[in-house]
Design a protein around this motif. Structure first.
Motif, short mmCIF file in Angstrom:
data_model
loop_
_atom_site.label_atom_id
_atom_site.label_comp_id
_atom_site.label_asym_id
_atom_site.label_seq_id
_atom_site.Cartn_x
_atom_site.Cartn_y
_atom_site.Cartn_z
N PHE A 90 44.81 33.56 26.50
CA PHE A 90 43.82 33.67 27.57
C PHE A 90 44.51 34.04 28.88
CE2 PHE A 90 41.87 30.92 24.44
CZ PHE A 90 40.55 31.37 24.39
N LYS A 91 43.71 34.64 29.75
CA LYS A 91 44.17 34.92 31.12
C LYS A 91 43.36 34.01 32.03
CE LYS A 91 43.85 38.78 34.44
NZ LYS A 91 43.66 40.24 34.55
N ILE A 92 44.04 33.06 32.66
CA ILE A 92 43.36 32.04 33.47
C ILE A 92 43.35 32.53 34.92
CG2 ILE A 92 43.34 29.63 34.17
CD1 ILE A 92 45.15 29.05 31.70
N ASP A 93 42.19 33.03 35.34
CA ASP A 93 42.08 33.69 36.64
C ASP A 93 41.57 32.71 37.72
OD1 ASP A 93 42.49 36.04 38.02
OD2 ASP A 93 40.45 36.77 37.75
N GLU A 94 41.76 33.08 38.97
CA GLU A 94 41.09 32.42 40.10
C GLU A 94 41.36 30.92 40.23
OE1 GLU A 94 39.81 34.28 42.26
OE2 GLU A 94 39.10 36.08 41.25
N VAL A 135 48.32 33.47 34.05
CA VAL A 135 47.71 32.49 34.94
C VAL A 135 47.96 32.93 36.38
CG1 VAL A 135 49.72 30.93 35.13
CG2 VAL A 135 47.42 29.98 35.32
N ARG A 136 47.02 32.60 37.29
CA ARG A 136 47.22 33.07 38.67
C ARG A 136 47.65 31.97 39.62
NH1 ARG A 136 42.71 36.89 41.16
NH2 ARG A 136 42.47 35.14 42.57
N GLY A 137 47.67 30.72 39.14
CA GLY A 137 48.15 29.64 40.00
C GLY A 137 48.80 28.56 39.16
N LEU A 153 41.04 41.57 27.10
CA LEU A 153 39.64 41.83 27.44
C LEU A 153 39.33 41.12 28.75
CD1 LEU A 153 37.89 41.44 23.96
CD2 LEU A 153 38.94 43.46 24.99
N GLU A 154 38.70 41.85 29.64
CA GLU A 154 38.42 41.32 30.98
C GLU A 154 37.03 40.66 31.00
OE1 GLU A 154 40.36 41.38 34.05
OE2 GLU A 154 41.97 41.45 32.60
N PRO A 155 36.44 40.34 32.18
CA PRO A 155 35.24 39.51 32.20
C PRO A 155 34.12 39.94 31.24
CG PRO A 155 36.05 39.82 34.42
CD PRO A 155 36.93 40.62 33.52
N GLY A 156 34.02 41.25 30.94
CA GLY A 156 32.91 41.73 30.13
C GLY A 156 32.85 41.24 28.69
N ILE A 177 52.64 34.56 35.56
CA ILE A 177 51.79 34.68 36.76
C ILE A 177 51.64 36.15 37.15
CG2 ILE A 177 51.36 33.65 39.02
CD1 ILE A 177 53.81 31.87 38.50
N TYR A 178 50.53 36.46 37.79
CA TYR A 178 50.22 37.82 38.26
C TYR A 178 49.37 37.65 39.51
CZ TYR A 178 45.63 36.66 36.58
OH TYR A 178 44.44 36.01 36.42
N ASN A 179 49.08 38.75 40.22
CA ASN A 179 48.10 38.63 41.31
C ASN A 179 47.46 39.96 41.61
OD1 ASN A 179 49.69 40.07 43.11
ND2 ASN A 179 50.09 38.37 44.48
N ASP A 180 46.71 40.00 42.70
CA ASP A 180 45.96 41.21 43.05
C ASP A 180 46.69 42.12 44.03
OD1 ASP A 180 43.84 40.70 41.41
OD2 ASP A 180 42.61 39.75 42.94
N ASN A 181 47.82 41.67 44.59
CA ASN A 181 48.60 42.56 45.47
C ASN A 181 49.26 43.61 44.58
OD1 ASN A 181 47.96 40.60 47.28
ND2 ASN A 181 50.02 39.79 47.50
N TYR A 185 50.14 46.32 31.20
CA TYR A 185 49.33 47.29 31.94
C TYR A 185 47.97 46.64 32.17
CZ TYR A 185 46.38 51.23 33.10
OH TYR A 185 45.50 52.05 33.75
N ASN A 186 47.56 46.53 33.44
CA ASN A 186 46.27 45.90 33.74
C ASN A 186 45.27 46.97 34.16
OD1 ASN A 186 44.17 44.24 34.35
ND2 ASN A 186 45.15 43.26 36.12
N GLY A 187 44.51 47.46 33.17
CA GLY A 187 43.57 48.54 33.47
C GLY A 187 42.16 48.04 33.76
N TRP A 188 42.02 46.82 34.23
CA TRP A 188 40.68 46.24 34.36
C TRP A 188 39.77 47.02 35.30
CZ3 TRP A 188 38.04 44.05 38.56
CH2 TRP A 188 38.78 43.96 39.74
N ALA A 189 40.39 47.68 36.30
CA ALA A 189 39.56 48.34 37.30
C ALA A 189 39.74 49.85 37.28
CB ALA A 189 39.91 47.79 38.67
C1 GAL Z 1 40.82 39.41 39.33
C2 GAL Z 1 42.15 39.50 38.59
C3 GAL Z 1 42.24 40.88 37.98
C4 GAL Z 1 41.07 41.07 37.05
C5 GAL Z 1 39.76 40.82 37.78
C6 GAL Z 1 38.57 40.88 36.83
O1 GAL Z 1 40.64 38.19 39.92
O2 GAL Z 1 43.23 39.27 39.47
O3 GAL Z 1 43.46 41.03 37.28
O4 GAL Z 1 41.17 40.22 35.94
O5 GAL Z 1 39.76 39.56 38.40
O6 GAL Z 1 37.36 40.65 37.49
#
Ligand code: GAL
Length: 741
Positions: free
Chosen positions: A382-386, A437-439, A282-285, A451-455, A503-507
Motif C-alpha cells: 500500500f501507499k499510505i498518503d497524506e 508512506v508520506r510521514g 494504483l492511485e485513488p481511482g 518516503i516520497y512527497n509532492d515536491n 515512476y509515479n505517473g498518477w497525474a
Molecule cells: C498525493 C500524492 C501523489 C498522488 C496523489 C493522488 O497526495 O503525493 O503521489 O498519490 O496524492 O491523489
C-alpha cells in the motif's frame, strides 16, 4: 514554579500600596532564582548492549518507539558489536521538568559536528540551527525548520555516539545556540559598538531539547564510530527492514482514473518495451471513493477485482494500492470505527484513533480479508498518503481523540501507526510487503516503507536520500512525467540507485517510453537496477541483521573521517578519529549505497559535476577503470549512464542475465560476481526465500565469497557455502574481474 513567580508579582501590585510593592518587587529576582525548577543529572541504565536509557519526569504512555512497536531490540546483533562504554560524561547531561514541559541538555564540544534530526532537503550538518521537529510536508520555500516527512529526533555526533529524544511531541531542538548562565566556558563579552568579533548568536556548549510533555525517555547509542551508533539505533528498533526481493525491482504508478483494462495494458506495454516491472501502483481511482476513502474496489473501473488480480499475477507483477487514512461514511467498517473517531474530520472522513489497538484491528482485518486475501500473490503493498500534514490538510492542533491523546501526539505518530497496521496485515499471511508512506518518525527502521512527497527538486531529493541514512528511514526521489527526455532519464537513473525505483505517473499521461530518444537509456537503467538485485538485497540484509543503513551519507564513511587530520599529519592519540574534515561536512549530493557503491547522481541539464572519492582506490562501475583516490574529481558523463564508483576490492553480486522481473520465491538463477580493483575481495552474501518471514525463524544463509590474485597475477574466486545448506537460489556463480577482458 516559573508561573507562580509571575502570579506573585502581579498579585503584589494589585493588593499592596505602590511603594511597598516596588520595594518587595526588588527582592523578587532572588525569589525567582530560587524558583527556577532545579535541573537534575540524568540516571542512565544500560537497556541493551551499548544502549542507555534515562527518564525525566513522567513520560507519556505514547512515545515514538511505542507507536512504532519498536519495543523488541535485536539483542544478539547488538551483543555482537564491540563492547562500548557510556560515551559522554554523565554529569554533563541534565534535565528539567515543570508543568507539562520537559527539557534536556547534552554537551556540545567545540570540535563536534552534529548530523541527523530528520530528513532535511537542504543541508546535512545541524550545528547552529534551531528546529521544531514536526511531521509535515517539506516546504521547499522555507528555511530549515525541522518540519519534514521524517522529523526523527535522533542526532548523530562526530564524537561517535547518537541520542534519541523519545517523545511523541513537537520537539524544539537548539544545536549550539542559547548560551547558559551556568556554562563553564562562555563566549567573550564584546562591545558591539567598539569591539571586533562581536557575534549576534554566540555559540553555546549545548544541544537542548524542549518537549511539551510531563516527561521524556532519552536514549544514548554508543559507537565507537558514528556509523556504529546509527547501527545500534537501527538494531535497537528491531533491525532494518528486509523487503521482499520483488520490492527491490521497479514500481510504476498509473494515472488516478485508470481502469483494470488500462492497468493491464500498461503492464503489457512495459513488457513490449522490454522495461522491467515488478509492481504496479494504483492511485485513488481503484477505490469507489477517495478523499475520504472507502477502502473498497470501484466496480465501474474494476468490475471484477479478483480476475484483474489473477491477470496481474500472471504477469509476475504485484499491485500497490494507494490510500489515505480518512474513512468515508460509505465504508463498510465506518460504523465500527466511528466510536474511535477524533473530534475533527479530514476531507469529511473520520480520523480513527489508531493508538487504540481495537481501532487498529478493525483496519487490519479489513485490509487482510477484503483486500490482501483477494489474491495474496498479487496484492503486494500500500501507499499510505497524506499522513504528513500540510497543516491545512490534516486535523487541526485543537483536535482530541478518544484515547485522550491530542492532535500533536497523533500527528507525530500517525504514519508510524499506519505502517504498523499494514505490516501486520501482511504478516498474517506470512508475506512480506514493500510500501510507500508520506510521514514517519523514530522507530521506523524495520518498516519496509519508502518516503516520497509532492515536491520535485532534484537536488533536494538527493539530499533527502543522504539524510535518510541518519534517520533509520528510506527515501525515494521518484520520477514523474517530464517536459524533456533528459529530465526523465536523469531522474530514472537516480531513482534506480535509491531504495525504491519508482515512476509515479498518477497525474501524467506520459510513460517511461514517451521520450523515444531516451527510451533505450531508460531501459538500460532499469535493467541494471534489476540485475543489481542481489547487491541491493544484500545491502538490505545488512540493514536488517547488522543495522547498517542502506544509504550511507558521506559523513558516515569511515575512510573520510579524520582524513583531514591524517593528511595534515595531525592524527594522534588525542585527536578524534571520526572528525569530519571541513570539505566533507556539507557533502549532500552523493552517497554510498551499501558497502561498495558510491552513487553520484547527475541532475538533468547538468553536464559536469564534482565527485568526492574517499581514501582508498575507486573504480568506475561500468568500465572498471581506476577513477581516483582520496581526491575530488570532475566527471562529464554521457547521457547513457550516471556516475557510480566502486570501492577497491569490492565484490558486487549481480544477476548474470537481464530480466524483466525479479526471480520468484525459491527460483534459482545464475549469479555474476564482479570484482573491482587491486585489493583482494571478500563478501558474505545473504539469501533466503525472498518472500516470507521464515527468515525470522532462521531459514536463511550467508555464503562466503572471496577473490584473490595468484603469483602469476591471475584472479580467481571461491564460493564457500553456508554450512546450514539452507536457502541459496543461485544455480551457478560466474566471476568477472573488472575491467572485463
Ligand atoms: C498525493 C500524492 C501523489 C498522488 C496523489 C493522488 O497526495 O503525493 O503521489 O498519490 O496524492 O491523489
Amino acid at each position: 514554579m516559573i508561573s507562580s513567580f509571575v502570579d506573585v508579582s502581579a498579585g503584589l501590585r494589585r493588593c499592596l500600596p505602590e511603594r511597598l510593592a516596588l520595594a518587595l518587587a526588588t527582592l523578587l529576582p532572588a525569589l525567582a532564582v530560587a524558583q527556577i525548577p532545579p535541573a537534575s543529572v540524568l540516571r542512565w541504565a544500560e537497556v541493551a548492549p551499548g544502549v542507555w536509557k534515562a527518564t525525566i519526569g513522567q513520560p507519556e504512555s505514547l512515545t515514538l518507539l511505542s507507536a512504532a512497536g519498536a519495543t523488541v531490540p535485536a539483542r544478539d546483533a547488538l551483543a555482537a558489536m564491540p563492547p562500548a562504554a557510556f560515551p559522554l560524561a554523565p554529569a554533563e547531561i541534565e534535565g528539567r521538568q515543570w508543568d507539562a514541559k520537559t527539557t534536556v541538555r547534552f554537551p556540545l564540544a567545540a570540535d563536534e559536528d552534529i548530523y541527523g534530526l530528520g530528513v532535511d532537503f537542504t543541508n546535512m550538518r545541524r550545528n547552529g540551527a534551531v528546529f521544531e521537529l514536526h511531521v509535515d510536508h517539506w516546504d521547499s520555500k522555507k528555511a530549515i525548520t525541522g518540519r519534514t516527512h521524517a522529523p526523527v529526533p535522533l542526532y548523530v555526533s562526530t564524537k561517535g555516539f547518537a541520542v534519541l529524544f523519545d517523545a511523541a511531541r513537537y520537539l524544539r531542538v537548539s544545536v549550539g545556540h542559547g548560551v547558559r548562565l551556568a556554562a563553564k566556558v562562555k563566549p567573550p563579552v564584546i562591545d558591539r559598538t567598539t569591539g571586533k568579533g562581536w557575534q549576534a548568536d554566540p555559540r553555546s556548549d549545548s544541544i537542548e531539547v524542549l518537549a511539551g510533555a510531563t516527561g521524556m525517555d532519552v536514549y544514548v547509542f554508543a559507537g565507537p564510530s558514528p556509523l556504529d551508533a546509527v547501527r545500534r539505533y537501527n538494531l535497537f528498533c528491531g533491525g532494518g527492514a528486509l523487503p521482499p526481493k520483488w520490492g527491490l525491482g521497479f514500481l510504476s504508478r498509473v494515472q488516478t482514473k485508470y481502469t483494470a483494462e488500462q492497468a493491464l495494458a500498461d503492464i503489457a506495454e512495459f513488457r513490449k518495451n522490454g522495461i522491467p516491472l515488478d509492481m504496479l501502483g494504483l492511485e485513488p481511482g481503484w477505490m469507489s471513493q477517495a478523499y475520504p476513502c472507502s477502502f473498497e474496489w470501484d466496480r465501474t473501473r474494476f468490475p471484477n477485482p479478483k480476475t484483474f488480480l489473477a491477470e496481474v499475477e500472471k504477469q509476475h507483477v504485484r499491485v500497490n494500492l494507494w490510500f489515505n487514512p480518512y474513512v468515508a461514511p460509505e465504508t463498510p467498517f465506518y460504523a465500527k470505527l466511528l466510536p474511535f473517531a477524533g473530534t475533527h474530520l479530514v476531507w469529511n472522513g473520520i480520523v480513527p484513533d489508531y493508538t487504540m489497538p481495537a481501532a487498529q484491528k478493525i483496519l487490519v482485518d479489513h485490509l487482510t480479508h477484503t483486500v490482501v486475501d483477494l489474491d495474496p500473490a498479487a496484492v503486494g503493498g500500500f501507499k499510505i498518503d497524506e499522513v504528513d500534514g500540510y497543516d491545512r490538510y490534516l486535523w487541526p492542533d485543537t483536535a482530541v481523540f478518544p484515547s485522550g491523546r491530542d492532535a500533536e501526539q497523533m500527528r507525530q505518530t500517525y504514519g508510524l501507526l499506519l505502517q504498523r497496521a499494514v505490516l501486520d496485515a501482511f504478516r498474517r499471511g506470512n508475506r512480506r510487503t514493500m510500501g510507500q508512506v508520506r510521514g514517519t518518525n523514530a522507530g521506523a527502521s524495520r518498516f519496509p516503507f519508502v518516503i516520497y512527497n509532492d515536491n520535485y527538486e532534484f537536488d533536494g531529493y538527493i539530499t533527502a536520500v543522504s539524510n535518510s541514512g541518519f534517520a533509520g528511514v528510506l527515501w525515494s526521489p521518484e520520477v514523474r512525467g517530464s517536459d524533456s527526455g533528459e529530465d526523465m532519464l536523469r531522474r530514472t537513473q537516480a531513482v534506480c540507485f535509491s531504495p525504491l525505483a519508482l515512476y509515479n505517473g498518477w497525474a501524467s499521461p506520459q510513460k517511461l517510453w514517451t521520450h523515444a530518444e531516451v527510451t533505450d537509456d531508460i531501459r538500460a537503467a532499469i535493467v541494471l537496477r534489476e540485475r543489481l538485485l542481489p547487491y541491493f538485497y544484500n545491502t538490505f540484509a545488512q540493514y536488517h541483521y547488522q543495522g547498517t543503513p542502506v544509504i550511507r551519507p558521506m559523513q558516515l564513511v569511515s575512510s573520510l573521517a579524520g582524513a583531514g587530520q591524517q593528511a595534515a599529519g595531525k592524527l594522534d592519540a588525542t585527536a578524534n578519529p571520526y572528525e569530519v574534515p571541513a570539505a566533507v561536512r556539507e557533502v549532500k549530493d552523493q552517497y554510498m549505497f551499501g558497502d561498495a557503491l558510491l552513487v553520484a547522481p547527475i541532475a538533468p541539464n547538468v553536464k559536469t559535476r564534482k565527485v568526492l572519492l574517499p581514501a582508498g582506490k575507486w573504480y568506475d562501475f561500468y568500465t572498471g577503470k581506476f577513477a581516483g583516490e582520496n581526491q575530488t574529481i570532475e566527471v562529464t558523463p554521457s547521457l547513457a549512464a550516471m556516475p557510480v564508483f566502486v570501492k577497491d576490492g569490492s565484490l558486487v553480486p549481480m544477476l548474470a542475465e537481464d530480466r524483466q522481473w525479479a526471480p520468484a520465491a525459491n527460483e534459482s538463477v545464475a549469479l555474476e560476481i564482479r570484482h573491482y580493483g587491486e585489493a583482494p575481495g571478500k563478501l558474505a552474501l545473504y539469501d533466503d526465500d525472498g518472500e516470507t518471514f521464515d527468515y525470522e525463524k532462521g531459514d536463511f544463509s550467508w555464503t562466503q565469497l572471496t577473490a584473490a590474485k595468484n603469483a602469476a597475477g591471475k584472479w580467481s574466486g571461491t564460493v564457500t557455502p553456508d554450512a546450514s545448506g539452507r536457502q541459496w537460489h543461485y544455480s551457478e556463480v560466474r566471476w568477472t574481474f573488472m575491467p572485463a577482458q
